[in-house]
Design an enzyme around this catalytic site. Sequence first.
Site, PDB file in Angstrom:
ATOM      1  N   GLU A 193      -1.766  -6.795   7.375  1.00 24.46           N
ATOM      2  CA  GLU A 193      -0.425  -6.580   7.899  1.00 24.46           C
ATOM      3  C   GLU A 193      -0.186  -7.482   9.107  1.00 24.46           C
ATOM      4  O   GLU A 193      -1.138  -7.977   9.738  1.00 24.46           O
ATOM      5  CB  GLU A 193      -0.280  -5.102   8.299  1.00 24.46           C
ATOM      6  CG  GLU A 193       1.022  -4.711   8.969  1.00 24.46           C
ATOM      7  CD  GLU A 193       2.251  -4.963   8.117  1.00 24.46           C
ATOM      8  OE1 GLU A 193       2.537  -6.148   7.823  1.00 24.46           O
ATOM      9  OE2 GLU A 193       2.948  -3.988   7.766  1.00 24.46           O
ATOM     10  N   HIS A 221       0.824  -1.210   0.000  1.00 22.65           N
ATOM     11  CA  HIS A 221       0.000   0.000   0.000  1.00 22.65           C
ATOM     12  C   HIS A 221       0.859   1.261   0.000  1.00 22.65           C
ATOM     13  O   HIS A 221       2.007   1.268   0.475  1.00 22.65           O
ATOM     14  CB  HIS A 221      -0.933   0.009   1.208  1.00 22.65           C
ATOM     15  CG  HIS A 221      -0.213   0.024   2.522  1.00 22.65           C
ATOM     16  ND1 HIS A 221       0.345   1.167   3.063  1.00 22.65           N
ATOM     17  CD2 HIS A 221       0.059  -0.967   3.403  1.00 22.65           C
ATOM     18  CE1 HIS A 221       0.908   0.880   4.216  1.00 22.65           C
ATOM     19  NE2 HIS A 221       0.753  -0.414   4.448  1.00 22.65           N
TER      20      HIS A 221
END
EC number: 5.4.2.11
Length: 227
Positions: A86, A8
Amino acid sequence: MELVFIRHGLSEWNALNLFTGWRDVNLSEKGVEEAKEAGRKLKAAGFEFDIAFTSVLTRAIKTCNLVLEESNQLWVPQIKTWRLNERHYGGLQGLNKAEAAAEHGDEQVRIWRRSYDVLPPVLDPKDPNSAHNDRRYAHLPADVVPDCENLKVTLERVLPFWEDQIAPAIKAGKRVLVAAHGNSLRALAKHIEGISDADIMDLEIPTGQPLVYTLDDNLKVVSKRYL
């Protein structure tokens, strides 16, 4: 066969040097531009996708959308999964990395961040910011929702999704984009590149940069490059 990873774009907490993990923060203005630029690079290089995989965290979803939009492929089907989230940084989430280093020492924080099998401090499941209190994980058994993770545990979480969804899509001839996070992508990279437990400490995946793998028929890496 080619496979594209993208971490990202820079998030608001990346910009503030905070541990983020499963906390759901937005892209920064720079992160939005990084994602758009990645889409433009992929378009210029002629990349077309049949399916995209991303996490259930806003910064990865928005990156995926922006990449596809800038490359005129926003219609491409997306599959969102918590397994691409994550790494969960436990009790470190929300802390400033420099302040954590001042309290615990640079080396201890480096080990927490980069080692393969050392766990960070656990986040109390009763903490208001615990994933146990987030309805996007309500369908999961309580013992599956993490309170902290190292890269080893992150790989154990990510790998079933690779084997069940991503790898079969590639083998079926689909052109795949994976928009995820620094550590979920490091875990996948460790698996497909055969990186050792020691060497994975040194692998860094930059924000918003398309990483292109060329794979053989057995999904072994032939080459990799950043656009």
